[in-house]
Design a protein around this motif. Structure first.
Motif, short mmCIF file in Angstrom:
data_model
loop_
_atom_site.label_atom_id
_atom_site.label_comp_id
_atom_site.label_asym_id
_atom_site.label_seq_id
_atom_site.Cartn_x
_atom_site.Cartn_y
_atom_site.Cartn_z
N VAL A 50 -3.86 -9.95 4.12
CA VAL A 50 -5.28 -10.04 3.79
C VAL A 50 -5.62 -9.04 2.69
CG1 VAL A 50 -7.62 -9.79 4.72
CG2 VAL A 50 -5.82 -10.79 6.14
N LEU A 51 -4.95 -7.89 2.73
CA LEU A 51 -5.05 -6.90 1.66
C LEU A 51 -3.67 -6.70 1.05
CD1 LEU A 51 -7.28 -4.10 3.26
CD2 LEU A 51 -7.96 -5.72 1.48
N ALA A 52 -3.63 -6.32 -0.21
CA ALA A 52 -2.36 -5.99 -0.87
C ALA A 52 -2.19 -4.47 -0.88
CB ALA A 52 -2.35 -6.52 -2.29
N ALA A 53 -0.99 -4.01 -0.57
CA ALA A 53 -0.69 -2.58 -0.64
C ALA A 53 -0.53 -2.16 -2.09
CB ALA A 53 0.57 -2.27 0.16
N ASP A 54 -0.85 -0.90 -2.36
CA ASP A 54 -0.60 -0.35 -3.70
C ASP A 54 0.86 0.04 -3.87
OD1 ASP A 54 -3.31 -0.59 -4.23
OD2 ASP A 54 -3.76 1.44 -3.55
N GLY A 55 1.53 0.28 -2.76
CA GLY A 55 2.94 0.65 -2.80
C GLY A 55 3.55 0.50 -1.43
N GLY A 56 4.88 0.43 -1.37
CA GLY A 56 5.58 0.27 -0.11
C GLY A 56 5.88 -1.18 0.22
N THR A 57 6.53 -1.40 1.35
CA THR A 57 6.96 -2.74 1.73
C THR A 57 6.67 -3.01 3.20
OG1 THR A 57 9.20 -1.96 2.29
CG2 THR A 57 8.84 -2.78 0.05
#
Length: 294
Positions: A50-57
């Motif tokens: 629903v949201l995209a992370a700025d970094g990480g997996t």
């Protein structure tokens, strides 16, 4: 296994997640706890895409999660998302149909699930006619009706009475027993402590503690010990390395950082007479939470 590694997220200049990493094992109930604004809901929304992370997996069984994987997820948001004018059974069948179930199979599964959740007598009632607690049960049914392989639930016990809590606990435990990773957030620490195999504690967008419930108790546990003797326990105050916190007759609570001092105290208690009980004070999740977020 569902695994998060180094998840970062900011809204403008405000960093809400900072290197969030933890895993939810197959067949394990993982409680996700933290104060308001700690980052729980944001983390869950990133898991679901629903949201995209700025970094990480975010990975499932070691592979990045894609749209096909997320169809195998069951998600319950904190905000209710049911159609108020629809009947309860009709609503849950509709969600199963969205996941590709045929009408007959969806109806059987929805009916069975609603009965297990204590809504068997409300199948033909509209969602808006239900109490808030019963709407919560229906919301849980919507997340489970397609028999997901992974569960992510945001505050599933909110607004439930004790009987409803027991019903939901049993349903979630059954899903975990079938091999599904189950991640749920809750402010009700007593329920988390009773239900979960693993705990993840978040504060200020950072993971402060994560691991098995018993391992965290051992790591952050009390240094206090409790003893109950058949005779008087006042002699413990003279025992080397023992700091008596409280005592009454044969009952005493004491601190002893040195294992040798504890063993010597137990040996002395056995020599003095019958030992009814002797053990470390149980550390609650609330106490661990306060310690790690302080």
């Amino acid at each position: 296994m569902l695994e998060l590694s180094g998840i970062d997220k900011s809204f403008g200049t405000r960093r809400v997640l900072d290197g969030v990493s933890f895993a939810v094992g197959d067949g394990r109930m993982t409680g996700f706890v933290g104060g308001n604004g700690a980052g729980k809901t944001t983390t869950m929304r990133i898991i679901l895409g629903v949201l995209a992370a700025d970094g990480g997996t975010v990975t499932i069984d070691g592979a990045p999660i894609g749209p096909d994987d997320r169809r195998r997820f069951g998600y319950m948001p904190e905000e209710r998302g049911l159609y108020p004018k629809m009947k309860v059974l009709e609503q849950i069948v509709y969600f199963a149909r969205l996941h590709g179930w045929k009408t007959a199979a969806a109806t059987r599964n929805a009916t069975d699930l609603l009965e297990r959740l204590g809504l068997g007598e409300r199948l033909d009632d509209t969602v808006e006619s239900l109490s808030l607690g019963n709407q919560q049960r229906a919301q849980i049914a919507a997340a489970l009706v397609h028999r997901p392989e992974v569960l992510v639930l945001d505050e599933p016990f909110s607004g439930l009475d004790p009987i409803a809590v027991e019903n939901v606990q049993q349903v979630l435990t059954d899903y975990a027993a079938g091999g599904a990773p189950v991640l749920f957030s809750s402010h009700q620490l007593d329920i988390v402590e009773r239900l979960c195999d693993d705990l993840v504690i978040i504060a200020g967008g950072r993971i402060r503690a994560a691991g098995g419930r018993d391992a965290l108790r051992e790591q952050h546990g009390s240094t206090r010990y409790e003893v109950l003797l058949a005779g008087d326990a006042g002699w413990l105050r003279e025992q080397p390395g023992i700091d008596v916190i409280d005592f009454d007759g044969g009952w005493a609570v004491f601190e002893a950082d040195d294992p040798e001092a504890r063993r010597a105290a137990l040996a002395a208690a056995v020599a003095a007479g019958e030992v009814v009980s002797f053990g470390r004070e149980q550390t609650t999740l609330a106490e661990i939470f306060k310690e790690v977020v302080r």
